[in-house]
Design a protein around this motif. Structure first.
Motif, PDB file in Angstrom:
ATOM      1  N   LEU A 277      43.823  25.099  -7.190  1.00  0.00           N
ATOM      2  CA  LEU A 277      45.231  25.332  -6.880  1.00  0.00           C
ATOM      3  C   LEU A 277      45.434  25.791  -5.435  1.00  0.00           C
ATOM      4  CD1 LEU A 277      47.994  25.259  -8.323  1.00  0.00           C
ATOM      5  CD2 LEU A 277      47.597  27.636  -9.014  1.00  0.00           C
TER       6      LEU A 277
ATOM      7  N   VAL B 136      42.438  36.456 -10.988  1.00  0.00           N
ATOM      8  CA  VAL B 136      42.941  35.298 -10.240  1.00  0.00           C
ATOM      9  C   VAL B 136      43.601  35.755  -8.943  1.00  0.00           C
ATOM     10  CG1 VAL B 136      44.502  33.320 -10.303  1.00  0.00           C
ATOM     11  CG2 VAL B 136      43.234  33.972 -12.360  1.00  0.00           C
TER      12      VAL B 136
ATOM     13  N   TRP C 119      48.987  32.008 -15.090  1.00  0.00           N
ATOM     14  CA  TRP C 119      48.092  31.475 -16.113  1.00  0.00           C
ATOM     15  C   TRP C 119      49.005  31.057 -17.247  1.00  0.00           C
ATOM     16  CZ3 TRP C 119      44.647  28.915 -18.356  1.00  0.00           C
ATOM     17  CH2 TRP C 119      43.990  29.247 -19.530  1.00  0.00           C
TER      18      TRP C 119
ATOM     19  N   LEU D 181      48.409  27.332 -13.692  1.00  0.00           N
ATOM     20  CA  LEU D 181      47.102  27.018 -14.275  1.00  0.00           C
ATOM     21  C   LEU D 181      47.336  26.746 -15.745  1.00  0.00           C
ATOM     22  CD1 LEU D 181      44.966  29.854 -12.631  1.00  0.00           C
ATOM     23  CD2 LEU D 181      45.078  27.444 -11.949  1.00  0.00           C
TER      24      LEU D 181
ATOM     25  N   LEU E  46      39.235  30.181 -15.199  1.00  0.00           N
ATOM     26  CA  LEU E  46      40.403  30.486 -14.372  1.00  0.00           C
ATOM     27  C   LEU E  46      40.049  30.455 -12.883  1.00  0.00           C
ATOM     28  CD1 LEU E  46      42.167  33.325 -16.389  1.00  0.00           C
ATOM     29  CD2 LEU E  46      42.497  30.857 -16.486  1.00  0.00           C
TER      30      LEU E  46
ATOM     31  N   GLY F 141      40.001  26.865 -11.740  1.00  0.00           N
ATOM     32  CA  GLY F 141      41.365  26.378 -11.589  1.00  0.00           C
ATOM     33  C   GLY F 141      42.049  26.955 -10.370  1.00  0.00           C
ATOM     34  N   ALA F 142      41.816  28.239 -10.112  1.00  0.00           N
ATOM     35  CA  ALA F 142      42.426  28.884  -8.949  1.00  0.00           C
ATOM     36  C   ALA F 142      41.980  28.221  -7.651  1.00  0.00           C
ATOM     37  CB  ALA F 142      42.077  30.367  -8.937  1.00  0.00           C
TER      38      ALA F 142
ATOM     39  N   VAL G 183      47.699  22.716 -12.086  1.00  0.00           N
ATOM     40  CA  VAL G 183      46.280  22.364 -12.177  1.00  0.00           C
ATOM     41  C   VAL G 183      45.843  22.577 -13.616  1.00  0.00           C
ATOM     42  CG1 VAL G 183      43.952  23.147 -11.594  1.00  0.00           C
ATOM     43  CG2 VAL G 183      45.652  22.826  -9.783  1.00  0.00           C
ATOM     44  N   HIS G 184      45.154  21.585 -14.178  1.00  0.00           N
ATOM     45  CA  HIS G 184      44.640  21.707 -15.536  1.00  0.00           C
ATOM     46  C   HIS G 184      43.315  22.469 -15.518  1.00  0.00           C
ATOM     47  CE1 HIS G 184      47.549  18.976 -17.404  1.00  0.00           C
ATOM     48  NE2 HIS G 184      47.460  18.255 -16.310  1.00  0.00           N
ATOM     49  N   THR G 185      43.265  23.576 -16.244  1.00  0.00           N
ATOM     50  CA  THR G 185      42.003  24.291 -16.373  1.00  0.00           C
ATOM     51  C   THR G 185      41.171  23.650 -17.482  1.00  0.00           C
ATOM     52  OG1 THR G 185      42.976  25.896 -17.908  1.00  0.00           O
ATOM     53  CG2 THR G 185      42.998  26.451 -15.557  1.00  0.00           C
TER      54      THR G 185
END
Length: 249
Positions: free
Chosen positions: A65, A96, A75, A10, A58, A61-62, A35-37
């Motif tokens: 992902l 996360v 992270w 992330l 987060l 993003g999780a 993955v871009h948060t």
């Protein structure tokens, strides 16, 4: 070569994310999807960093992902984790982990564990951040039992600017911010490129150098129990034993 593990990243915004496919290529046997948060304001300020690392960002993003079915997740942000403090960084990772059900850590925690795995007790910090932010990293390391004997801050406000620093500037930053009593130099910013130069960087400084994107992937490998030595990625990957230091979790 068959993929043995998937290490999910992330990563906030766009700066030095190309370090991750570069390290994936060097490792050869792991996948490192990223993955871009989301980012509110690109600023190395405490308020902006607390917003950058807030649970909602987060969690989003999780979920993105999840489709990569990661075996462990990082992270991949130093300032957006240490700004929450030692306990807060653990809570951040646990949040996360509760979403994805796999081991999760962060770059700040990775620095602490890498230092302990190498037996480092005194380090210098070559920070790109403003001083007040860099001081929070010093406090974070102290909570992990790592003494910062020298710290310099470069005063760069945005991650975008850090991402534009080239080889010569990174080498100069590490060398000029070293301290004679330090066993290693730590460079705590995942916006800073380093993966292509790790062995040369250590030779230039004359001691161990730990960089943010390097320790992030090392910590992910530790989480999945990948203990084999990896050449070309600095002393950390050649020598560190992937164990959980006493007193850490």
């Amino acid at each position: 070569m068959a993929v043995t593990a998937t290490l999910g990243m992330l990563y906030p915004g766009h700066s030095a994310e190309d370090d991750y496919p570069a390290i994936e290529q060097r490792l050869g046997d792991v996948a490192v999807p990223l993955v871009h948060t989301s980012v509110g304001e690109d600023a190395h300020r405490v308020d902006a960093l607390l917003d950058l690392g807030r649970p909602e960002r987060l969690a989003e993003g999780a979920e993105a992902l999840r489709r990569h079915d990661p075996d462990a997740v990082m992270w991949a942000c130093t300032s957006g984790s240490f700004v929450f403090g030692w306990e807060g960084a653990h809570e951040q990772a646990a949040g996360v982990e509760a979403i994805l059900g796999v081991p999760v850590s962060s770059t700040s925690l990775a620095f602490a564990r890498a230092a302990q795995a190498l037996g480092l007790t005194s380090v210098a910090v070559a920070a790109t951040y403003p001083d007040d932010v860099a001081q929070r990293f010093v406090q974070f390391l102290a909570a992990a039992g790592v003494d910062v004997v020298g710290m310099s801050s470069h005063g760069i406000i945005t991650a975008a600017e850090v991402g534009r620093l080239g080889r010569d500037e990174v080498f100069a930053l590490a060398r000029s911010y070293d301290h004679p009593d330090a066993q290693a130099v730590l460079m705590p910013d995942t916006a800073l490129h380093s993966v292509a130069w790790l062995d040369d960087l250590e030779e230039h400084v004359g001691k161990t150098v730990l960089t943010a994107n390097q320790v992030t992937v090392w910590e992910a490998l530790r989480l999945v129990g990948a203990a084999s030595s990896r050449p070309g990625l600095g002393r950390l990957f050649r020598e560190a034993v992937y164990v959980t230091p006493q007193g850490q979790r």
